[in-house]
Design a protein around this motif. Structure first.
Motif, PDB file in Angstrom:
ATOM      1  N   GLU A 115       0.690  -1.252   0.047  1.00  0.00           N
ATOM      2  CA  GLU A 115       0.051   0.148   0.279  1.00  0.00           C
ATOM      3  C   GLU A 115       0.948   1.324   0.044  1.00  0.00           C
ATOM      4  N   PHE A 116       1.793   0.897  -0.730  1.00  0.00           N
ATOM      5  CA  PHE A 116       2.861   2.348  -0.836  1.00  0.00           C
ATOM      6  C   PHE A 116       2.781   3.151  -2.048  1.00  0.00           C
ATOM      7  N   GLU A 117       2.647   4.331  -1.990  1.00  0.00           N
ATOM      8  CA  GLU A 117       2.400   5.144  -3.199  1.00  0.00           C
ATOM      9  C   GLU A 117       3.838   5.784  -3.692  1.00  0.00           C
ATOM     10  N   ASP A 119       6.754   7.573  -5.964  1.00  0.00           N
ATOM     11  CA  ASP A 119       6.774   8.684  -6.617  1.00  0.00           C
ATOM     12  C   ASP A 119       8.138   8.691  -7.186  1.00  0.00           C
TER      13      ASP A 119
ATOM     14  N   PHE B  88      10.831   4.099   1.055  1.00  0.00           N
ATOM     15  CA  PHE B  88      11.358   5.014   1.825  1.00  0.00           C
ATOM     16  C   PHE B  88      10.309   6.033   1.925  1.00  0.00           C
ATOM     17  N   CYS B  89       9.443   6.474   3.126  1.00  0.00           N
ATOM     18  CA  CYS B  89       8.447   7.306   3.133  1.00  0.00           C
ATOM     19  C   CYS B  89       8.924   8.615   3.282  1.00  0.00           C
ATOM     20  N   ARG B  90       8.581   9.510   2.349  1.00  0.00           N
ATOM     21  CA  ARG B  90       8.961  10.785   2.294  1.00  0.00           C
ATOM     22  C   ARG B  90       8.641  11.735   3.710  1.00  0.00           C
ATOM     23  N   GLN B 126      11.061   5.549  -3.437  1.00  0.00           N
ATOM     24  CA  GLN B 126      10.516   6.679  -2.407  1.00  0.00           C
ATOM     25  C   GLN B 126       9.026   6.969  -2.739  1.00  0.00           C
ATOM     26  N   GLY B 127       8.405   7.474  -1.597  1.00  0.00           N
ATOM     27  CA  GLY B 127       6.890   8.034  -1.752  1.00  0.00           C
ATOM     28  C   GLY B 127       6.527   8.037  -0.503  1.00  0.00           C
ATOM     29  N   TYR B 128       5.196   7.596  -0.546  1.00  0.00           N
ATOM     30  CA  TYR B 128       4.407   7.593   0.602  1.00  0.00           C
ATOM     31  C   TYR B 128       3.737   6.495   1.204  1.00  0.00           C
ATOM     32  N   CYS B 129       4.075   6.024   2.630  1.00  0.00           N
ATOM     33  CA  CYS B 129       3.740   4.891   3.006  1.00  0.00           C
ATOM     34  C   CYS B 129       2.230   4.849   3.277  1.00  0.00           C
ATOM     35  N   SER B 130       1.384   3.785   3.429  1.00  0.00           N
ATOM     36  CA  SER B 130       0.031   3.474   3.642  1.00  0.00           C
ATOM     37  C   SER B 130      -0.372   4.556   4.731  1.00  0.00           C
ATOM     38  N   ARG B 133      -0.161   8.391   3.161  1.00  0.00           N
ATOM     39  CA  ARG B 133      -0.895   8.822   1.914  1.00  0.00           C
ATOM     40  C   ARG B 133      -1.989   9.794   2.181  1.00  0.00           C
ATOM     41  N   GLN B 134      -1.674  10.791   1.084  1.00  0.00           N
ATOM     42  CA  GLN B 134      -3.157  11.712   1.150  1.00  0.00           C
ATOM     43  C   GLN B 134      -3.165  11.885  -0.277  1.00  0.00           C
ATOM     44  N   ARG B 137      -1.658  16.584  -0.848  1.00  0.00           N
ATOM     45  CA  ARG B 137      -0.232  16.757  -0.464  1.00  0.00           C
ATOM     46  C   ARG B 137       0.099  18.061  -1.001  1.00  0.00           C
TER      47      ARG B 137
END
Lengths: 152, 152
Positions: A115-117, A119, B88-90, B126-130, B133-134, B137
DNA sequence: TTGAAAATGAAAGTCGTTTTCAATTGGCGA
DNA sequence: TCGCCAATTGAAAACGACTTTCATTTTCAA
């Protein structure tokens, strides 16, 4: 370029135009200092911080992105339509690009499972390029004697 | 552990044993300072440089390797039998691991085409984890005043 | 036990990155 | 076109992670 800046709300200055031009005239994987040197050739009055700030701006504009290969120096890579990975030669520090189209599917799928987005993707393969391959390498050894060699 | 050190030609010291133990008791992706803090809990007399040097030693012994996600902090990841990549969650800076078995084949093949001899792989997404997420942003925008436009 | 070599700890040095601040400049509105 | 004001610039300093130095201590093989 002037247009792009204006539409994004940034001013166009001689330094900025020069820095942008130099960045795009140079090859890929440019470090701040490499760009700084190039800019100074054409205008020695441009400051270090201005180059640095505009390189950041180039990234903000989505025209480039940072590449970090772990040697402490941040390089900037023009964004390309298709994502690519890098081969980084531990010996000659060369950076080769390769197409990662074949691995993107798997990555996106893995991200989906978490469930990782995603980019941004950084695929760095380290090793030795065709020029630097050798069989009796001594620089990845964990023994004492190898330490001493390394320092030299 | 003492055995491994001896056979490799390194001495065993209380500090070294402690640092090694702490490193392996901590989770993955430890930074020098995180390890330093942990070590200091058990022995406040251990110096920063000793921790740093032994972390390097752990790497030299092939027990861990550096992970660089581009935030300026080098983390150390225990080497595992199977290679893995990182998400890696930003936002929350979390580092998740995922299996990269499915992409290794393509990578090795690409390397072969370049006559490149790989010995290390770094796959960072890289990105946003569960949790982070939004949809609205606001931290990756490239426009000065267009921030407002875009959100609307 | 003993001495050579390795390891330690505090402090300082290195180096790329980032910020500060006063001065300058670009560009929109009047 | 002119003037204002915020953006930009350049020099220098600050920052911070990493690395080295050096005097002292410790390990361990002989």
């Amino acid at each position: 370029m002037k247009e792009l800046l204006r539409t994004k709300g940034f001013k166009s200055t001689p330094q900025r135009e020069l820095i942008f031009d130099c960045f795009f005239s140079l090859g890929k994987h440019v470090s701040v200092d490499e760009l700084y040197q190039k800019v100074r050739e054409l205008d020695p009055s441009v400051g270090h911080s201005t180059v640095w700030r505009n390189l950041k701006l180039i990234c903000q504009l989505g025209l480039a992105e940072e590449v970090n290969i772990g040697d402490g120096i941040t390089r900037y890579d023009r964004t390309t339509p298709k994502p690519h990975g890098h081969f980084f030669c531990r010996n000659c520090k060369k950076l080769l690009e390769f197409d990662v189209g074949s691995v993107m599917g798997a990555l996106v799928e893995a991200a989906h499972e978490f469930e990782f987005e995603p980019d941004g993707y950084k695929i760095e393969v380290q090793g030795y390029c065709s020029d630097c391959r050798q069989d009796d390498r001594t620089n990845d050894v964990a023994t004492r004697s190898a330490n001493d060699e390394r320092k030299a």
